[in-house]
Write a protein that holds these residues in place. Structure first.
Motif, PDB file in Angstrom:
ATOM      1  N   HIS A   1      33.478  22.163  60.393  1.00 54.17           N
ATOM      2  CA  HIS A   1      33.847  22.548  59.027  1.00 54.17           C
ATOM      3  C   HIS A   1      33.662  21.377  58.057  1.00 54.17           C
TER       4      HIS A   1
ATOM      5  N   CYS B   1      30.024  21.020  57.266  1.00 53.38           N
ATOM      6  CA  CYS B   1      29.590  22.112  56.387  1.00 53.38           C
ATOM      7  C   CYS B   1      30.004  21.849  54.942  1.00 53.38           C
ATOM      8  N   LYS B   2      31.218  21.335  54.748  1.00 55.78           N
ATOM      9  CA  LYS B   2      31.688  21.045  53.386  1.00 55.78           C
ATOM     10  C   LYS B   2      30.906  19.894  52.762  1.00 55.78           C
TER      11      LYS B   2
ATOM     12  N   MET C   1      27.177  21.663  52.045  1.00 53.77           N
ATOM     13  CA  MET C   1      27.044  22.896  51.275  1.00 53.77           C
ATOM     14  C   MET C   1      28.189  23.055  50.288  1.00 53.77           C
TER      15      MET C   1
ATOM     16  N   ASP D   1      27.633  29.544  51.762  1.00 59.39           N
ATOM     17  CA  ASP D   1      26.664  28.617  52.352  1.00 59.39           C
ATOM     18  C   ASP D   1      27.294  27.819  53.491  1.00 59.39           C
ATOM     19  N   GLN D   2      28.552  27.445  53.325  1.00 59.46           N
ATOM     20  CA  GLN D   2      29.247  26.712  54.393  1.00 59.46           C
ATOM     21  C   GLN D   2      29.373  27.578  55.644  1.00 59.46           C
ATOM     22  N   GLN D   3      29.665  28.862  55.444  1.00 59.89           N
ATOM     23  CA  GLN D   3      29.780  29.779  56.581  1.00 59.89           C
ATOM     24  C   GLN D   3      28.429  29.960  57.270  1.00 59.89           C
TER      25      GLN D   3
ATOM     26  N   ALA E   1      22.542  20.296  60.125  1.00 59.01           N
ATOM     27  CA  ALA E   1      22.871  20.340  58.690  1.00 59.01           C
ATOM     28  C   ALA E   1      21.723  19.788  57.857  1.00 59.01           C
TER      29      ALA E   1
ATOM     30  N   TYR F   1      34.528  16.363  48.110  1.00 57.46           N
ATOM     31  CA  TYR F   1      33.379  17.048  48.720  1.00 57.46           C
ATOM     32  C   TYR F   1      32.255  17.287  47.704  1.00 57.46           C
TER      33      TYR F   1
ATOM     34  N   GLN G   1      28.481  15.709  48.381  1.00 50.94           N
ATOM     35  CA  GLN G   1      27.263  16.516  48.390  1.00 50.94           C
ATOM     36  C   GLN G   1      26.131  15.864  47.616  1.00 50.94           C
TER      37      GLN G   1
END
Length: 167
Positions: free
Chosen positions: A20, A23-24, A27, A32-34, A69, A108, A112
């Motif tokens: 997780h 992903c954060k 995205m 998008d994270q999912q 990723a 976050y 990014q």
């Protein structure tokens, strides 16, 4: 086969927080994270047969997840899109959003905008990896890891300040 699948699912369950976080970092939106989360789990499952248990599962998982990723990010050819509006999931709970959630949101959002290597450095730092371990995982020298991490932290602070937020 059943035992291998159950073993894999148990590893994923106990390490899903790491996925997780990645992903954060890569995205912006919850959707998008999912999508990235599912892609990482899929790639981990595809590669699970090659996991030799010469390192901890989490170490192996970091490498696969970060590479996935990066590839996912490139494949989607996503451009970092920043806006002054809050993501939907925060806007809906605006009145209940705690200070901690705001900090994480700004953190976050700034992460990014970092380069791929900087994201990986920050991620390993957040996971309390030593400079030696970070260097080994990224294939750079320990001194280089230390310097690049410090530069990434400074850049991160500046990006957060540009958002009008300070910790």
């Amino acid at each position: 086969m059943k035992n291998k699948e159950q073993e894999f699912l148990a590893h994923i369950e106990s390490n899903k927080g790491i996925i997780h976080k990645i992903c954060k970092m890569y995205m912006d939106t919850a959707d998008d994270q999912q999508d990235l989360f599912q892609e990482i789990v899929y790639q981990l499952w595809k590669s699970y047969g090659s996991f030799q248990e010469q390192s901890r599962f989490s170490t192996w998982m970091y490498r696969v997840a970060l590479n996935t990723a990066i590839v996912f990010f490139k494949k989607e050819r996503r451009q970092i899109q920043t806006s002054d509006t809050m993501p939907e999931y925060l806007a809906e709970e605006d009145h209940r959003t705690s200070e901690r959630e705001w900090q994480l949101y700004h953190f976050y959002r700034a992460v990014q905008q970092l380069e791929r290597l900087e994201k990986a450095l920050v991620f390993y730092h957040l996971e309390n990896y030593s400079h030696r371990e970070i260097a080994d995982n990224l294939g750079i020298s320990e001194g280089n890891a230390r310097v690049k991490l410090n530069r990434a932290k400074i850049k991160l602070k500046e990006l957060i300040k540009l958002q009008g937020y300070e910790f």
